[in-house]
Structures are given as structure tokens and as C-alpha cells.
Design a protein around this motif. Structure first.
Motif, short mmCIF file in Angstrom:
data_model
loop_
_atom_site.label_atom_id
_atom_site.label_comp_id
_atom_site.label_asym_id
_atom_site.label_seq_id
_atom_site.Cartn_x
_atom_site.Cartn_y
_atom_site.Cartn_z
N ALA A 1 0.82 -1.22 0.00
CA ALA A 1 0.00 0.00 0.00
C ALA A 1 0.85 1.27 0.00
N THR A 2 2.16 1.12 -0.12
CA THR A 2 3.07 2.29 -0.12
C THR A 2 4.01 2.16 -1.30
N PRO A 3 4.15 3.20 -2.14
CA PRO A 3 5.14 3.09 -3.22
C PRO A 3 6.53 2.90 -2.62
N LYS A 4 7.37 2.11 -3.30
CA LYS A 4 8.72 1.85 -2.73
C LYS A 4 9.51 3.14 -2.59
N GLU A 5 9.19 4.12 -3.43
CA GLU A 5 9.89 5.40 -3.37
C GLU A 5 9.63 6.14 -2.06
N MET A 6 8.58 5.72 -1.32
CA MET A 6 8.26 6.37 -0.05
C MET A 6 8.86 5.63 1.15
N LEU A 7 9.58 4.55 0.92
CA LEU A 7 10.22 3.85 2.05
C LEU A 7 11.26 4.77 2.67
N PRO A 8 11.33 4.85 4.02
CA PRO A 8 12.27 5.79 4.62
C PRO A 8 13.71 5.31 4.55
N VAL A 9 14.60 6.23 4.25
CA VAL A 9 16.03 5.98 4.33
C VAL A 9 16.52 6.93 5.43
N VAL A 10 16.74 6.40 6.62
CA VAL A 10 16.96 7.14 7.86
C VAL A 10 15.67 7.92 8.18
N ASP A 11 15.60 9.21 7.90
CA ASP A 11 14.39 9.94 8.28
C ASP A 11 13.72 10.67 7.12
#
Ligand code: UTP
Length: 300
Positions: free
Chosen positions: A25-35
Motif C-alpha cells: 500500500a506504499t510506493p517503494k519510493e516512499m520507504l524511509p532511508v533514515v528519516d
């Protein structure tokens, strides 16, 4: 005089199947990298290269991304009421980062199809494409180099990275010849995800492009290729092999030697988080100490 590159297209409509279930349900581009979500690093890179018109090609579940790059008055009021001016500044800065636009890709029919969705917004000028799951270390401003190469050579410019031959089947692969310009090669052929045995080189195409608008004409005529998807590689191949330079053809590659992470791949995502956290002034010293102690405590 070559026209300046003013617009960046960022396709974020892929299914992200390699990172399921996180990307259900979340595009991979929105996965957090640190903050920060991965895509914020990519938008910051475009802005640092002088491009502040950004078009996202979105698919399902795009609302989180839209909210991220928009003002959120209730959040800002809450931070203001708490006197948390530092975080208030951070959330406002994201909204003001770039002039952001959206176009929808109804179905994820491939990267080439996603780029074609940008034709109306881009018009007849050269433009950049940045893949939102590809993070490039900001110490290597390769997009700026690519824009300078476009100004010198015309046509379209790819970003090429030498990979181990056993990895080439995961990338578009370029056959190349020297140009006489240091770090720049002429692309004579392109193949999408070849086997190691048939690959023309170990030059992999990575997620930064500076493209001539002629690519849209080629994409309109590109039929589904490998994996049933409309491949950007197939349209770029026509620009490299069939279209004369005077008509928007010609493709060169800038050889990239810096650090780059594919955050759509679990291992590379973990490497991005660790490396970027370790490099940070605020977190780095404590994180590196913890990391060293933890690694030392593992059985060898
Ligand atoms: P990828 O091939 O890495 O994305 O596309 P994917 O298909 O989502 O990934 P997996 O293999 O299933 O895990 C490269 C970029 O192109 C976008 C993706 O969002 C990613 O940024 N893309 C891909 C689109 O926008 N539309 C598409 O139809 C395909």
C-alpha cells in the motif's frame, strides 16, 4: 546553443514487487532511508542540479507522496504550538523544495510507458528522468555532469556503471565506443536485461537520464518488449542506432564511479540506510560506534 534542461520526470508508479509486503500500500519510493523517504533524496538531487520543475508519474497509493511534498497546516500548527521550530522548518522545506506536478499512469505498463505520460508536460525540450528508487550519493553530482555532456554532445545522455558480469542481467546494458571526451562513451547499442553470456559489455544503465524530446516519438511507436512491458531501453536503442543526430538521435553515456543504491532491492536498501546514517553528522558518530561493537560481537 543547446536548450537548458529545466524539467525532471520521476516515475513512481511501479509495483515494487521485490519489496513486498512493505510496498503493498506504499510506493517503494516512499520507504524511509533514515528519516526521509527515498524520493526526497532524489528530488533534492534534481534541485541541486538546478532543476526545480518536477513531474511525478504516479500510480496507485500516491496520496502519501502527494502529502509529503505539500503543506500540512494541522501538522505545522501542532509543531508551532509546541515551539518545535526545527522540525517545523524541515516539514515546510520539503513542501517548498520544488515546483511539483503529477500525472497518472493508469496501469504500470513499463518504464517507457511511464516516461511517455510526461510528453504533454515536457513539450519539445530536453528533460531529465530520475528513478525514485535509485539514490546517488550527493558527493557525486552526476546529473550536473550529464547536463554538461548534453550541452557538448547533444542527443540523449545515459548514466552507465560498470557491474560484475554476473549482475548485468538485472539492468539495461550498453555497447560502447570511446568519444575522446574523458569519462564519456558513445552508445552504439542497448539491450534490456541480457544474459551474462550475450551481454555486449558490463556497462549497466542506472536511473538517471537526460533525454532529447525525440524519445517521445519513439516511445509512441514502441511495442511491449521484455516482460511484456514498454521498455525505455527499446526507445533509447532507436535513438542510438536509427535516428540521425540532426533529428534528436545520438546517445552517449557518462561513466559513473560513485556510490549508488537501488532502494527497491532489499539488500541495497539496507546498505543505503546504514551508509547514509553512518555518514550523518548528527547520528554518525554514535551509530558507527554501535555498529562496530555489534559487528565485533557476531561470531566469525
Ligand atoms: P522497476 O522495474 O525498478 O520497478 O522500475 P518495479 O517494476 O516497481 O519493481 P519490481 O521489480 O516489481 O520490484 C524502475 C522505476 O520505474 C517506475 C518504478 O516506480 C521505478 O521507480 N515504473 C516502472 C513506473 O513508474 N511505471 C511502470 O510501469 C514501471
Amino acid at each position: 546553443m543547446s536548450m537548458p534542461v529545466r524539467k525532471a520526470v520521476m516515475p513512481v508508479a511501479g509495483l515494487g514487487t521485490r519489496f513486498l509486503p512493505a510496498t503493498k500500500a506504499t510506493p517503494k519510493e516512499m520507504l524511509p532511508v533514515v528519516d526521509k523517504p527515498a524520493i526526497q533524496y532524489v528530488v533534492e538531487e534534481a534541485v541541486e542540479a538546478g532543476i526545480n520543475d518536477v513531474l511525478f508519474v504516479t500510480g496507485r497509493a500516491k496520496y502519501g507522496l502527494e502529502d509529503h511534498f505539500d503543506r500540512l497546516p494541522f501538522l505545522e500548527q501542532a509543531l508551532e504550538a509546541k515551539g518545535d521550530h526545527d522540525r517545523l522548518r524541515q516539514v515546510r522545506e520539503v513542501a517548498d523544495l520544488a515546483d511539483v506536478h503529477y500525472v497518472r499512469q493508469g496501469e504500470p505498463l513499463g518504464l517507457g510507458h511511464a516516461v511517455l505520460m510526461a510528453a504533454m508536460h515536457v513539450g519539445n525540450e530536453p528533460f531529465a528522468v530520475l528513478l525514485g528508487d535509485d539514490i546517488i550519493d550527493r558527493r557525486n553530482p552526476v546529473l550536473t555532469s550529464m547536463m554538461n555532456v548534453r550541452a557538448r554532445h547533444g542527443g540523449s545522455v545515459l548514466c552507465l556503471m560498470e557491474v560484475d558480469p554476473s549482475q548485468i542481467h538485472m539492468y539495461g546494458c550498453a555497447a560502447v565506443e570511446p568519444t575522446g571526451d574523458e569519462g564519456v562513451v558513445k552508445v552504439t547499442d542497448l539491450v534490456e536485461k541480457p544474459d551474462a553470456a550475450t551481454a555486449p559489455s558490463n556497462y549497466a544503465v542506472i536511473g538517471r537520464y537526460v533525454l532529447d524530446a525525440r524519445v517521445f516519438t519513439e516511445l509512441e511507436q514502441t511495442r511491449p518488449g521484455r516482460g511484456g512491458e514498454i521498455q525505455l531501453t527499446d526507445a533509447l536503442r532507436k535513438l542510438a542506432v536509427e535516428v540521425p543526430p540532426g533529428e534528436g538521435g545520438g546517445v552517449v553515456g557518462v561513466v559513473f564511479k560513485g556510490r549508488r543504491y537501488d532502494t527497491g532491492d532489499k539488500l541495497s536498501y539496507l546498505q543505503a540506510v546504514v551508509q547514509i546514517a553512518a555518514d550523518r553528522d548528527d547520528l554518525g558518530p554514535r551509530f558507527r560506534r554501535w555498529l562496530r561493537e555489534t559487528v565485533d560481537s557476531w561470531p566469525s
